[in-house]
Write a protein that holds these residues in place. Sequence first.
Motif, mmCIF file in Angstrom:
data_model
loop_
_atom_site.group_PDB
_atom_site.id
_atom_site.type_symbol
_atom_site.label_atom_id
_atom_site.label_comp_id
_atom_site.label_asym_id
_atom_site.label_seq_id
_atom_site.Cartn_x
_atom_site.Cartn_y
_atom_site.Cartn_z
ATOM 1 N N PHE A 169 6.569 -53.886 -45.611
ATOM 2 C CA PHE A 169 6.870 -52.375 -46.027
ATOM 3 C C PHE A 169 7.330 -51.587 -44.954
ATOM 4 O O PHE A 169 7.222 -51.899 -43.952
ATOM 5 N N THR A 170 8.301 -50.601 -45.359
ATOM 6 C CA THR A 170 8.557 -49.640 -44.334
ATOM 7 C C THR A 170 7.584 -48.385 -44.592
ATOM 8 O O THR A 170 7.331 -48.310 -45.763
ATOM 9 N N SER A 171 7.610 -47.691 -43.419
ATOM 10 C CA SER A 171 6.750 -46.617 -43.723
ATOM 11 C C SER A 171 7.464 -45.215 -43.184
ATOM 12 O O SER A 171 8.183 -45.264 -42.343
ATOM 13 N N GLU A 172 7.420 -44.194 -44.003
ATOM 14 C CA GLU A 172 8.026 -43.082 -43.614
ATOM 15 C C GLU A 172 7.568 -42.420 -42.228
ATOM 16 O O GLU A 172 8.181 -41.805 -41.293
ATOM 17 N N LYS A 173 6.258 -42.435 -42.282
ATOM 18 C CA LYS A 173 5.483 -41.893 -41.006
ATOM 19 C C LYS A 173 5.095 -42.995 -40.067
ATOM 20 O O LYS A 173 5.171 -44.159 -40.413
ATOM 21 N N LEU A 174 4.877 -42.535 -38.803
ATOM 22 C CA LEU A 174 4.424 -43.373 -37.827
ATOM 23 C C LEU A 174 3.012 -43.806 -38.179
ATOM 24 O O LEU A 174 2.077 -42.950 -38.237
ATOM 25 N N LEU A 175 2.695 -45.074 -38.481
ATOM 26 C CA LEU A 175 1.163 -45.334 -39.034
ATOM 27 C C LEU A 175 0.305 -45.682 -37.779
ATOM 28 O O LEU A 175 0.738 -46.279 -36.521
ATOM 29 N N ALA A 176 -0.736 -45.164 -37.968
ATOM 30 C CA ALA A 176 -1.827 -45.083 -36.954
ATOM 31 C C ALA A 176 -3.097 -45.948 -37.427
ATOM 32 O O ALA A 176 -3.367 -46.019 -38.534
ATOM 33 N N PHE A 177 -3.623 -47.035 -36.540
ATOM 34 C CA PHE A 177 -4.812 -47.558 -37.038
ATOM 35 C C PHE A 177 -5.843 -46.945 -36.564
ATOM 36 O O PHE A 177 -6.074 -46.314 -35.488
ATOM 37 N N LYS A 178 -7.125 -46.823 -37.320
ATOM 38 C CA LYS A 178 -8.313 -46.204 -37.019
ATOM 39 C C LYS A 178 -9.107 -46.930 -36.266
ATOM 40 O O LYS A 178 -9.891 -46.708 -35.240
ATOM 41 N N ASN A 179 -8.913 -48.308 -36.662
ATOM 42 C CA ASN A 179 -9.588 -49.362 -35.631
ATOM 43 C C ASN A 179 -8.872 -50.682 -35.846
ATOM 44 O O ASN A 179 -7.894 -50.715 -36.480
ATOM 45 N N PHE A 180 -9.251 -51.624 -35.304
ATOM 46 C CA PHE A 180 -8.619 -52.882 -35.093
ATOM 47 C C PHE A 180 -9.129 -53.976 -36.124
ATOM 48 O O PHE A 180 -8.880 -55.165 -36.149
ATOM 49 N N ASP A 181 -10.071 -53.669 -36.847
ATOM 50 C CA ASP A 181 -10.850 -54.606 -37.838
ATOM 51 C C ASP A 181 -10.077 -55.364 -38.705
ATOM 52 O O ASP A 181 -10.052 -56.270 -39.194
ATOM 53 N N GLY A 182 -9.043 -54.574 -39.340
ATOM 54 C CA GLY A 182 -8.134 -54.997 -40.160
ATOM 55 C C GLY A 182 -7.003 -56.014 -39.965
ATOM 56 O O GLY A 182 -6.246 -56.705 -40.746
ATOM 57 N N ILE A 183 -6.828 -55.732 -38.544
ATOM 58 C CA ILE A 183 -5.734 -56.613 -38.028
ATOM 59 C C ILE A 183 -5.878 -58.286 -37.941
ATOM 60 O O ILE A 183 -7.065 -58.789 -37.690
ATOM 61 N N VAL A 184 -4.738 -58.881 -38.483
ATOM 62 C CA VAL A 184 -4.873 -60.593 -38.505
ATOM 63 C C VAL A 184 -4.791 -61.041 -37.088
ATOM 64 O O VAL A 184 -3.925 -60.704 -36.334
ATOM 65 N N LEU A 185 -5.773 -61.915 -36.487
ATOM 66 C CA LEU A 185 -5.772 -62.623 -35.427
ATOM 67 C C LEU A 185 -5.163 -63.743 -35.398
ATOM 68 O O LEU A 185 -5.570 -64.499 -36.198
#
Length: 239
Positions: free
Chosen positions: A223-239
């Motif tokens: 996806f592309t995003s109109e706004k700059l996206l910010a993460f609330k935390n790192f829990d959802g990131i694939v490591l």
Amino acid sequence: MKVDILAIGAHPDDVELGCGGTLAKLISEGKTVTVVDLTQGELGTRGTNLTRAEEAANASKILGFSDRVNLKMKDGFLQNSEEYQMQIVRVIRKYQPEIVFANSIDDRHPDHAKASKLISDACFLSGLVKIETTLDNENQKAWRPKQIFNYIQWKNVTPHFVVDVSDFMSKKIEACLAYKTQFYDPTSKEPMTPISSKDFLESLTYRAQDLGRLSGVDFAEGFTSEKLLAFKNFDGIVL
Ligand SMILES: [Zn+2]
């Protein structure tokens, strides 16, 4: 009436092709998704607007959308007009989504990029209190979705982020194949089109696989995003 996500496409099948896996994933997590098709796809080389409507209903069942509406705008001639903007404003205010998924910002079919701008402008206008709209004789409240994410369609637009859809890829393909007249069917007597080729069907899987390869999962949608996206935390990131 309020839903978490409004997924909008210029043609019935755009949403399934562009973000079917992500929507299936969000629904499995308990989010509600309503789809808005801007046109009936009546200019499509294969099938008719009637077969397309039936196919869209079947795809909605497979993915579990809570509702699906068709705004019956003119296929092939989408424009960023006040009339079309206001039609979308009414739908946004009715469903009050936090997130809107919209067509690709750049694509082969001219309706797609036009739809992306039309949807984006409607999302902004929908938040203006001085634009008054009514639904069933009741005044609607102004509502601006918080995020607009554009899915990727024919062209290989570089994504700003990808979603891991590994567990939902088969459901996505099943929903796409619900559009029987549109995609690869070796028994069909209708004229061939770029999207009815075996290559196109296979590209759905290999593109998701390639985005997965780059991001460390089996399958991903970009996806592309109109706004700059910010993460609330790192829990959802694939490591
Ligand atoms: Zn389309």
